[in-house]
Motif scaffolding. Structure first.
Motif, mmCIF file in Angstrom:
data_model
loop_
_atom_site.group_PDB
_atom_site.id
_atom_site.type_symbol
_atom_site.label_atom_id
_atom_site.label_comp_id
_atom_site.label_asym_id
_atom_site.label_seq_id
_atom_site.Cartn_x
_atom_site.Cartn_y
_atom_site.Cartn_z
ATOM 1 N N PRO A 99 0.823 -1.210 0.000
ATOM 2 C CA PRO A 99 0.000 0.000 0.000
ATOM 3 C C PRO A 99 0.857 1.260 0.000
ATOM 4 O O PRO A 99 2.039 1.236 0.366
ATOM 5 C CB PRO A 99 -0.773 -0.118 1.310
ATOM 6 C CG PRO A 99 0.215 -0.798 2.229
ATOM 7 C CD PRO A 99 0.998 -1.762 1.358
ATOM 8 N N SER A 100 0.246 2.369 -0.380
ATOM 9 C CA SER A 100 0.940 3.659 -0.332
ATOM 10 C C SER A 100 -0.089 4.774 -0.233
ATOM 11 O O SER A 100 -1.282 4.558 -0.433
ATOM 12 C CB SER A 100 1.818 3.860 -1.573
ATOM 13 O OG SER A 100 1.017 3.998 -2.747
ATOM 14 N N ILE A 101 0.411 5.965 0.097
ATOM 15 C CA ILE A 101 -0.445 7.153 0.114
ATOM 16 C C ILE A 101 0.157 8.186 -0.820
ATOM 17 O O ILE A 101 1.381 8.369 -0.873
ATOM 18 C CB ILE A 101 -0.602 7.729 1.536
ATOM 19 C CG1 ILE A 101 -1.595 8.904 1.517
ATOM 20 C CG2 ILE A 101 0.738 8.124 2.147
ATOM 21 C CD1 ILE A 101 -2.032 9.359 2.892
ATOM 22 N N LYS A 126 -3.495 4.055 -2.254
ATOM 23 C CA LYS A 126 -3.195 3.178 -3.379
ATOM 24 C C LYS A 126 -2.690 1.818 -2.914
ATOM 25 O O LYS A 126 -2.181 1.664 -1.803
ATOM 26 C CB LYS A 126 -2.119 3.814 -4.281
ATOM 27 C CG LYS A 126 -2.459 5.189 -4.805
ATOM 28 C CD LYS A 126 -1.415 5.693 -5.788
ATOM 29 C CE LYS A 126 -1.570 4.998 -7.134
ATOM 30 N NZ LYS A 126 -0.705 5.609 -8.170
ATOM 31 N N ILE A 127 -2.803 0.853 -3.800
ATOM 32 C CA ILE A 127 -2.126 -0.419 -3.645
ATOM 33 C C ILE A 127 -1.478 -0.739 -4.986
ATOM 34 O O ILE A 127 -2.104 -0.554 -6.040
ATOM 35 C CB ILE A 127 -3.071 -1.554 -3.184
ATOM 36 C CG1 ILE A 127 -2.254 -2.822 -2.934
ATOM 37 C CG2 ILE A 127 -4.203 -1.780 -4.177
ATOM 38 C CD1 ILE A 127 -3.014 -3.862 -2.146
ATOM 39 N N ALA A 128 -0.215 -1.131 -4.930
ATOM 40 C CA ALA A 128 0.538 -1.371 -6.156
ATOM 41 C C ALA A 128 1.158 -2.759 -6.119
ATOM 42 O O ALA A 128 1.541 -3.263 -5.057
ATOM 43 C CB ALA A 128 1.633 -0.320 -6.321
ATOM 44 N N ALA A 129 1.261 -3.366 -7.287
ATOM 45 C CA ALA A 129 1.921 -4.658 -7.429
ATOM 46 C C ALA A 129 2.840 -4.594 -8.641
ATOM 47 O O ALA A 129 2.534 -3.920 -9.632
ATOM 48 C CB ALA A 129 0.897 -5.785 -7.605
ATOM 49 N N GLY A 143 -5.831 3.285 -7.208
ATOM 50 C CA GLY A 143 -5.900 4.335 -6.197
ATOM 51 C C GLY A 143 -7.293 4.891 -6.041
ATOM 52 O O GLY A 143 -8.018 5.057 -7.027
ATOM 53 N N ARG A 144 -7.645 5.185 -4.796
ATOM 54 C CA ARG A 144 -8.947 5.780 -4.475
ATOM 55 C C ARG A 144 -8.716 7.124 -3.819
ATOM 56 O O ARG A 144 -8.005 7.237 -2.812
ATOM 57 C CB ARG A 144 -9.719 4.857 -3.526
ATOM 58 C CG ARG A 144 -10.963 5.478 -2.886
ATOM 59 C CD ARG A 144 -12.081 5.654 -3.913
ATOM 60 N NE ARG A 144 -13.391 5.732 -3.305
ATOM 61 C CZ ARG A 144 -13.930 6.814 -2.758
ATOM 62 N NH1 ARG A 144 -13.258 7.956 -2.750
ATOM 63 N NH2 ARG A 144 -15.132 6.776 -2.241
#
Length: 263
Positions: A99-101, A126-129, A143-144
């Protein structure tokens, strides 16, 4: 999640964030045998200017200041221009996810957007892969936005990196962006009140693929730690985004020049 320099352009050039560039920097650091606290850091930080559209779909271009970052700590905590501040919560082989902001700069009430109302700056969760192979890196992030456009955006990207000389490397990327209905209505739709205020027709837009994009960056290490980076990007708006009355030009170019410090 619009930015002053649109994320749909920078994503293509940053598809390798915290990837091979950072890995190479870490390898260089290990080779120098660093023992200080900075040995746990890899990547770079810097700043530059970009010549880019003032908002998605605008034909008006402007010079915009842009911070630059692609740094990791212990290959776990990351800070980059694409996903913000986050942590790789799970890693296995070439795969990682976390996750990230981030933030969305929204949109000013000017140009063709005049009378449509301002979209405020807001945080983006956000969540990234990512999956790294010898052929490059595949990434997906969702991302929301909490406030602002209240939208959801999903980016799909592929990036590669080549070392031309000891000092010069080149990175390239291509990708596509999907946006939900809230995002599309905020940036490309026109409701009845906005139509009355602007004289533009009521426009209904739906969720779907918003754009395809590509970019290329030249990274020149001028000093042991100092570098210069020149980037070019191009995005093409698709579907409802391309045909919205707000959109004046569906082809969105970008040129950016920056300098920075590489760990």
């Amino acid at each position: 999640m619009a930015r002053t320099v649109p994320a749909f352009l920078t994503a293509a050039m940053l598809a390798l964030s915290a990837g091979p560039v950072a890995a190479q920097s870490q390898a260089d650091a290990d080779a120098r045998g660093r023992t200080s606290a900075w040995a746990d850091f890899s990547g770079y930080v810097g700043a530059g200017v970009a010549f880019a559209p003032v908002f998605e779909g605008s034909q008006r271009m402007s010079l915009q200041f842009e911070p630059m970052a692609d740094a990791t700590w212990k290959d776990r905590v990351f800070l980059n221009d694409d996903n913000g501040l986050g942590v790789w919560a799970f890693k296995a082989g070439g795969f990682r996810i976390g996750p990230s902001i981030y933030y969305s700069e929204g949109r000013n009430n000017n140009g063709r957007a005049h009378g449509l109302g301002r979209i405020d700056l807001a945080p983006v969760f956000k969540i990234a892969a990512a999956y790294r192979t010898d052929l490059g890196e595949f990434t997906i992030d969702a991302g929301r936005t909490a406030g602002g456009d209240n939208g959801v955006v999903v980016n799909f990207d592929y990036g590669v990196r080549f070392t031309l000389t000891r000092s010069l490397t080149i990175e390239g990327g291509v990708g596509a962006t999907w946006a939900n209905g809230r995002y599309m209505r905020a940036y490309f739709g026109i409701n009845e009140n906005q139509s009355t205020a602007t004289g533009q027709p009521v426009t209904t837009v739906r969720a779907g693929m918003k754009d395809v994009h590509g970019g290329i960056s030249l990274h020149y290490r001028a000093l042991e730690h100092g570098f210069i980076q020149l980037s070019f990007g191009l995005s093409r708006l698709l579907g409802d985004a391309a045909f919205s009355p707000i959109t004046h030009r569906d082809l969105q170019p970008l040129v950016a020049l920056g300098v920075g410090y590489q760990f």
